[in-house]
Enzyme design. Sequence first.
Site, PDB file in Angstrom:
ATOM      1  N   TRP A 458       0.803  -1.222   0.000  1.00 20.87           N
ATOM      2  CA  TRP A 458       0.000   0.000   0.000  1.00 20.87           C
ATOM      3  C   TRP A 458       0.840   1.279   0.000  1.00 20.87           C
ATOM      4  CZ3 TRP A 458      -0.384  -4.203   3.225  1.00 20.87           C
ATOM      5  CH2 TRP A 458      -1.454  -5.062   2.982  1.00 20.87           C
ATOM      6  N   ASP A 459       2.157   1.185  -0.198  1.00 19.93           N
ATOM      7  CA  ASP A 459       3.024   2.365  -0.140  1.00 19.93           C
ATOM      8  C   ASP A 459       2.957   3.014   1.237  1.00 19.93           C
ATOM      9  OD1 ASP A 459       4.791   4.348  -0.938  1.00 19.93           O
ATOM     10  OD2 ASP A 459       3.232   5.608  -1.803  1.00 19.93           O
ATOM     11  N   MET A 460       2.915   2.196   2.296  1.00 14.73           N
ATOM     12  CA  MET A 460       2.868   2.725   3.656  1.00 14.73           C
ATOM     13  C   MET A 460       4.284   2.879   4.215  1.00 14.73           C
ATOM     14  SD  MET A 460      -0.137   3.530   4.393  1.00 14.73           S
ATOM     15  CE  MET A 460      -1.754   3.346   3.638  1.00 14.73           C
ATOM     16  N   LYS A 482       1.951   6.463   8.245  1.00 14.76           N
ATOM     17  CA  LYS A 482       0.881   6.834   7.327  1.00 14.76           C
ATOM     18  C   LYS A 482      -0.458   6.249   7.763  1.00 14.76           C
ATOM     19  CE  LYS A 482       3.445   7.547   2.998  1.00 14.76           C
ATOM     20  NZ  LYS A 482       3.603   7.105   1.596  1.00 14.76           N
TER      21      LYS A 482
END
Length: 774
Positions: A458-460, A482
Site C-alpha cells: 500500500w506504499d505505507m 501513514k
Amino acid sequence: MLIFTALVFTLIGLALGGAGLWLVTLGGSWYYAIAGLGFLLTAFLLFKRRGAALGVYAALIVGTLAWAIWEVGFDWWQLGPRGGVIILLGLWLLIPPVRNPLGFKSPTGQLYRPSALPLGLAVVASIVVAGYAMTQDPLDQAGSLPTEQVAAAPDLGGTVPDGDWHQYGRTPYGQRYSPLADITPQNVSKLDVAWQYQTGDVKRPEDVNETTYQVTPLKIRDTLYICTPHNLAIALDAATGKEKWKFDANSGMNPDRQHQTCRGVSYYADPAIPAGQACAERVYLPTADARLIALDAANGQVCESFADKGTLRLETGMKYNPAGYYYSTSPPVITDGKIIIGGAVNDNYSTQQQSGVIRAFDVNSGALIWNWDSGNPDVTTPLPEGETYTTNSPNSWSIFSYDDALNLVYIPLGNQVPDQLGMNRSEHVEKYSSSIVALDITTGAVRWVRQTVHHDLWDMDVPAQPVLLDINGTPALVGPTKQGDLYVLDRRTGEPIIPIREIPAPTGAIPEDFTAPTQPISDLTFSPPPLEGRNMWGLTMFDQLACRINFARLKYDGRYTPPSIEGSLIYPGNFGTFNWGSIAVDPERQVMFGMPTYLAFTSRLVPRDQIPPKEQGEKGSEQGLNRNDGAPYGVVMGPFLSPLGVPCQAPPWGYVAGADLRTGDIAYKHRNGTVYDMTPLPLPFKVGVPGIGGPIITKGGLAFLGASVDNYLRAYDLTTGEQLWQARLPAGGQSTPMTYTADGKQFVLIVAGGHGSVGTKPGDYVIAYTLAEE
C-alpha cells in the site's frame, strides 16, 4: 412555469431512480431509488395539476430528513448534501407561479387550491434541523492535555542554544520543541509580520506536478540557512531577513523526477579549523540530481576539500542509474564526524532502480565509512570499487534522528518498488520494508528493527522523522506512520512502551501475490474507523450518490484491503494520516501535538499488456498511471474524488490533535482549516481540510502549524487545541515552521511556497513574525 418544474422533477426522478437502482444492485442504500420514485410521482401530479403533488413532496422531505438524521446524526456537513437540493426545490414549489395553478374545480366552477401547510411545515422543520446542526459538531473531541511539568530538566538532544534551530527538528531528537516562551496564549494575537523575503525560485511551467516548498530553515547565531525546490541555498540575516549569500546548485530539470523539493540543509562546525577561517562552518546541500554539496556557511563558497571538489555524487555504487529516478530531498544528519544520508527512489517507475542504501561518509573528506543496504543488511563495510549495492532495496527518503549517548541513528524506511506488488521479495526486503531501523553510528550495523506493516502492498512507507524524548524516565522514540499509528518504543531496544497488537488483516491479493494474515497496530492510534456507504459525501445529493456507487464498486474490506485489477479503496490512503511533517512533542509535559489527515485513495492494477506507451513530455507523478517497468502490472492511483473533484468521503479531512504520551490517551481532536482556498468563492467554512507539513511546540504553551490547504499559519493552545491566532499567507504553507530569537525578540518563521500535489498556490516567500511593539 409549472410545466418547466414538472420536467425538472422528472429528470431528477429518472436520474435518482436509475442510479439509485444501480446502487441497490450493488448492495447499497435504497433511499435514492425511493427518492427517485418520489420525484417522479411529484412530477406526474404536477403535470396533472394536482395539489397532491405538494403533499407527496412534503412526505419526501420528511422521509429524507428522518433518513439523513438516522445515517449521520446532526452533522451539518453531511446533512447539507443530503437535503440541500430537496429543500430548495420545496421552496420552489411554494412560490405562487408554481403553486397557484394546482388544484381542482368543483361542479359549480369554484377553484379549490391545495393547502401549502404540510409542505411549508416540512421545509421549516428541515431548516430548523439544519440550523441546529450548524451549532453542533458530533465529530469534535474536546479535552485537555495535562499541564504538569513531568520533567523539570528534559533532555532536548544536543546542545542547541535556546534561541537557535540547528537541525530540521531543531535538535538531533527531532522534537520540534523550542524552550522559548516570550510568545504565549495571552499575547499571541499580537503577532505581526516582522520581515518578508522572496527567494526568486518560483514554480516553472516545465516543472513536475509535485514541485513544493517543504523547507524548514536552520538558525545558527544570527543567520538563517534555507534551500529551495530547485536547489538554491540561501543565507539570511535572522533579525531583518536581508540576504547574505545565495548559491545555485544548477541541478537542472528532469521530467522523470516525482519530486522537486528540498526539506532543508545540514550544518556542521569543524572543531579542527579555527573559527573565521574558510569552511570552518559548513552547510551541506542535497540536490535533485543526486549530489551533496559542501558550502562555506560564511559566504556560500564551495568547500573543495570535501569529496570531489566539494561535491559528493550519490549515484556511486548503483547498478542502474536512470536520471531522475534517485535523489535526496531531506537533509542528512551529521554526528561523530560522519554525514549520514539516504535517498528518495521514484515510486512505481521501474524494478531496475537505484538502491535504498544508507551511507555514512566522512564529513570532512567525503570518504565512505560504512553503508547499510537493507537488501544486504549484514555487510556494512565500505562497498569495494567495482561492486554495486542491491538494486531496488527499500529506501529512506525522510529525515533521520539520532542519539549520541546510545550511538544510534534512527532510520524511517520505505518499501521496495513496485509498492503494490509483493511477489518475489527477498527475505531481507520482507523484514525491513516499512520499518524503523536503529543503526550503530560507528559501524552501520543493525541494533534493532520495528516493522509497522507486514508485506506492504500500500506504499505505507514510514514517512516521518522518529521523535526522541524520555517518557517516565525511559529513553523513548515516537514513530508516526501513514496508517495513523504512533509507535512509542524504547529507543534502546525497539520494544513497545505503549502496547502493539497484531490484528487480522484482509485477504484477497491477486493470484501471484499474498497478504500477511495479521498487521500491527499501536494502542495509540489515529487510524480512522472503516468507511461505510453512509460516509460518502458530495456537494450535492447527485455527486454523493455517484460516490456511493463508486464506493460499492470498489473492493474494500477495511484497512489493508489489497490492491486489485478491479480497483481497491485504500484507507488511510498513501497520502498518509501522518507524513514527513511528523509530530511535535513537549518533553517537559511528555505530550504530543499533530495533524492527522484522512483521505481515501484508490489503487487499480493494470496488466502489462494494457499499459499504453509513454507519451512524449510525460512528467513524473505519484498519481495517475505508474508504469512499474519490469513488473507484470502497473498501477493507477489517486485520491478517491467525486465527479466534482472533492473527496468522496465526508469531512473532516484534517484535524489538530493532542495526546498524552505517558498514557496513550488522545485528549482532543478538532477540525482544522477551512475551504477558503478550495472553492471558487472564498468561503471561511471550518470543514477540516487536508494538509501536509508539520507542527512545532514552544515552552510558551503554543503549537504553530501551517500545512492545511488553505493558506494560513495558525497558533493553537497546546493544552486544549483551541485556535488562538492565524495569519494569511501569500502562498501555500506546506512546510514546518520554526522559531528563534534575534535582537532580543522571539520570531516565528514559515516558508510559504505551495505544494504541487495538493494544489496550493505556489510562491517563494519566507515570512517572519514577532510580537508587535506596544
